[in-house]
Design an enzyme around this catalytic site. Sequence first.
Site, short mmCIF file in Angstrom:
data_model
loop_
_atom_site.label_atom_id
_atom_site.label_comp_id
_atom_site.label_asym_id
_atom_site.label_seq_id
_atom_site.Cartn_x
_atom_site.Cartn_y
_atom_site.Cartn_z
N CYS A 76 1.10 -1.17 0.20
CA CYS A 76 0.05 -0.09 -0.06
C CYS A 76 0.96 1.41 0.15
O CYS A 76 2.03 1.31 0.75
CB CYS A 76 -0.92 -0.15 1.22
SG CYS A 76 -1.87 1.43 1.52
N HIS A 87 -8.17 4.30 0.78
CA HIS A 87 -7.48 4.45 -0.46
C HIS A 87 -8.25 5.39 -1.35
O HIS A 87 -9.58 5.75 -1.19
CB HIS A 87 -7.93 2.97 -1.35
CG HIS A 87 -6.69 1.86 -0.78
ND1 HIS A 87 -7.17 0.54 -1.44
CD2 HIS A 87 -5.93 1.96 0.14
CE1 HIS A 87 -6.10 -0.21 -0.71
NE2 HIS A 87 -5.53 0.77 0.28
N PHE A 88 -7.56 6.38 -1.90
CA PHE A 88 -8.21 7.43 -2.66
C PHE A 88 -7.41 8.11 -3.64
O PHE A 88 -6.19 7.78 -3.90
CB PHE A 88 -8.37 8.63 -1.50
CG PHE A 88 -7.18 9.06 -0.86
CD1 PHE A 88 -6.38 10.03 -1.67
CD2 PHE A 88 -6.43 8.68 0.25
CE1 PHE A 88 -5.01 10.69 -1.32
CE2 PHE A 88 -5.41 9.20 0.70
CZ PHE A 88 -4.44 10.08 0.04
N ASN A 135 3.87 -0.44 3.11
CA ASN A 135 3.96 -1.99 3.78
C ASN A 135 4.67 -2.80 2.88
O ASN A 135 4.48 -3.46 1.98
CB ASN A 135 2.40 -2.32 3.71
CG ASN A 135 1.39 -1.95 4.48
OD1 ASN A 135 1.83 -0.62 5.52
ND2 ASN A 135 0.28 -1.87 4.41
N HIS A 157 3.91 7.88 7.90
CA HIS A 157 3.23 7.42 6.54
C HIS A 157 1.82 8.42 6.28
O HIS A 157 1.28 8.52 5.24
CB HIS A 157 2.89 6.08 6.33
CG HIS A 157 1.77 5.55 6.66
ND1 HIS A 157 1.39 5.73 7.94
CD2 HIS A 157 0.64 4.97 6.15
CE1 HIS A 157 0.30 4.86 8.10
NE2 HIS A 157 -0.11 4.46 6.95
#
Length: 465
Positions: free
Chosen positions: A100, A205-206, A327, A388
Site C-alpha cells: 500500500c 484508498h483514494f 507496507n 506515512h
Amino acid sequence: MERSSIRQISGWLWEIPRSYRSDMRVPARFYASEAMLDQILADRSLEQLVNVAALPGIVGFALAMPDIHEGYGFPIGGVAAFDLDLGVISPGGIGYDINCGVRLLATNETFESVREKIPDLAKEIYRQAPSGVGHGNRITFSSAQIDSVLRGGAPRMVELGYGEPEDLGHIESGGVLDVADPSKVSQQAKQRGHDQLGTLGAGNHFVEIDRIDAIYDRDAAGRMGLFEGQIVIQLHTGSRGLGHQIATDSIRIMNRAMPAYGIIVPDRELCCAPFRSPEGQEYFSAMSAGANFAWANRQLITWEIRQAWKSVMAGDPLRVVYDVAHNIAKVETHEIDGQRRQLLVHRKGATRAFVGQPVIIPGSMGTASFVLEGQAASMRESFGSSCHGAGRRMSRTKAKQMVQGSQLRRELEAMGVSVQAGSMQSLAEEAPAAYKDIGEVVGAVVSAGIARKVARLVPVGVMKG
C-alpha cells in the site's frame, strides 16, 4: 501500558527499556510530542511494539512513528530491522495490503487557471479509475500477463504502454523488486488480482486533487518541480485482493512452521520464519511479487488519471514526482554500532525517507497533506524511515457511529472540495475526525530531524471507493 514505563530520550523520542519485559531483545522506541502521548497510550500499539522487540534477530530497537496506532502484528507506523542470518521475516510486519503506498503527480497548472474544471476532473477520474470493494477493471490481464506483472512491476506496465520510461526514475526501487517469484504466489491470489490492476479499492484508498498552498523549502521544491498554487494529484492504493491473499497464505504456512524452528512469539499475529529458511524465502519472493503488483497498479491508475486529465483539461501530461511504499520488507544497508550491515527492514505503515528522497504524507480528505524530504538523521536513527500519514485515532466502526457520511460530504463541498464516493458509509469511515492531527504528526518527524518540510497541500477534489 502506563506512562511511568516510558522514558523520554529527547524532546521527540521516547523509549520503553528492555527491562520492561524479560523477553525483549532490544528497546522499543517511538517518536511523538508530549501532547500526543495520551492518544498513543489509548490503544494496544505500544504493547505491540514491545512484542516486536522480542522477535528473533531484531537489531538496534523496535521503532514506531508518531502516526502509530494498533494494527495486525506490528503496530501501524512500526519499523524493525533484522539480521539476515539470525533474524526472521513476518507477514504481520508488512501487512495484508502489501505495498500500500502513495504516488504524487504534478501538473503545470495553477489552481486559479483550472478552478472551474475541478468538479468535472473529479468525476472523470472517478469514472476512469474503478473503485470500491471487489470492483474489477474493464482492462483484464491473462494469466501469463499477470505473471509478467508480478515479476516486472511498474516497468512491465510501461512496456505494455501504460506510462513513460521517465516515470520509473521517480518510483521507490524503480517500481520493481527483482527477487519476486510469481511461482510462489498461489493461484487463488492471482485469481483475486487478475481484474484488479488499475483499480483503487475502498477503505483509506483514494485519489485526491490538491492545491499547493505553502512552500517551506524553495530549493527542495524546485528539485521536485513544485510551486505555490500548483495543482497536484495524490494516489493512494496497494496490491488489492492479491496482496491480501499472499498474506493469508503465508500466515497459515508460518504458523505451522514456527515449532520446527523453535520460535515462540508473544502474539500469534507475529507468526514468522527465519529469513534464510525455505518458508522465509518463499514469503519474501511472494511478498516482493505483491509489491510489484501494487506498483503496477499505481502505474495503471496513473495512466487512467492521465486519460481523465487529457479529456477534461487538454493540458500538458502529468509528471510523477515520487511513489513510496508503506507496507514492505526490503534488504537495505544501515549502520549498526559503527558497522555497515545488510539488514531486512520491515516497514508497516511507514515511509522510506532516505537522504534527499521525497516523502509524501497524505492527510484525510478535509485536512492538509505534506511533502517532506528525507534527512541524514533518518539514516542514523530510524533505518531511513518516516511516518506515512496522520494515523487513525478512531476505529472505522466508531467513525461510522459518530459521523454521518452525507453530512460530511456537505461539509467538504462547503469547503470547496469536490467529492466522488462509492458510498456515504465509506466516506464516514475516513472522516478527518477519525485521524490524528497531521500537523502534529509531521511536526514530530521534522523536529526529530528525520525529514524537513517542503510543501503543504490542501484538497480541492476527493475520490473514494
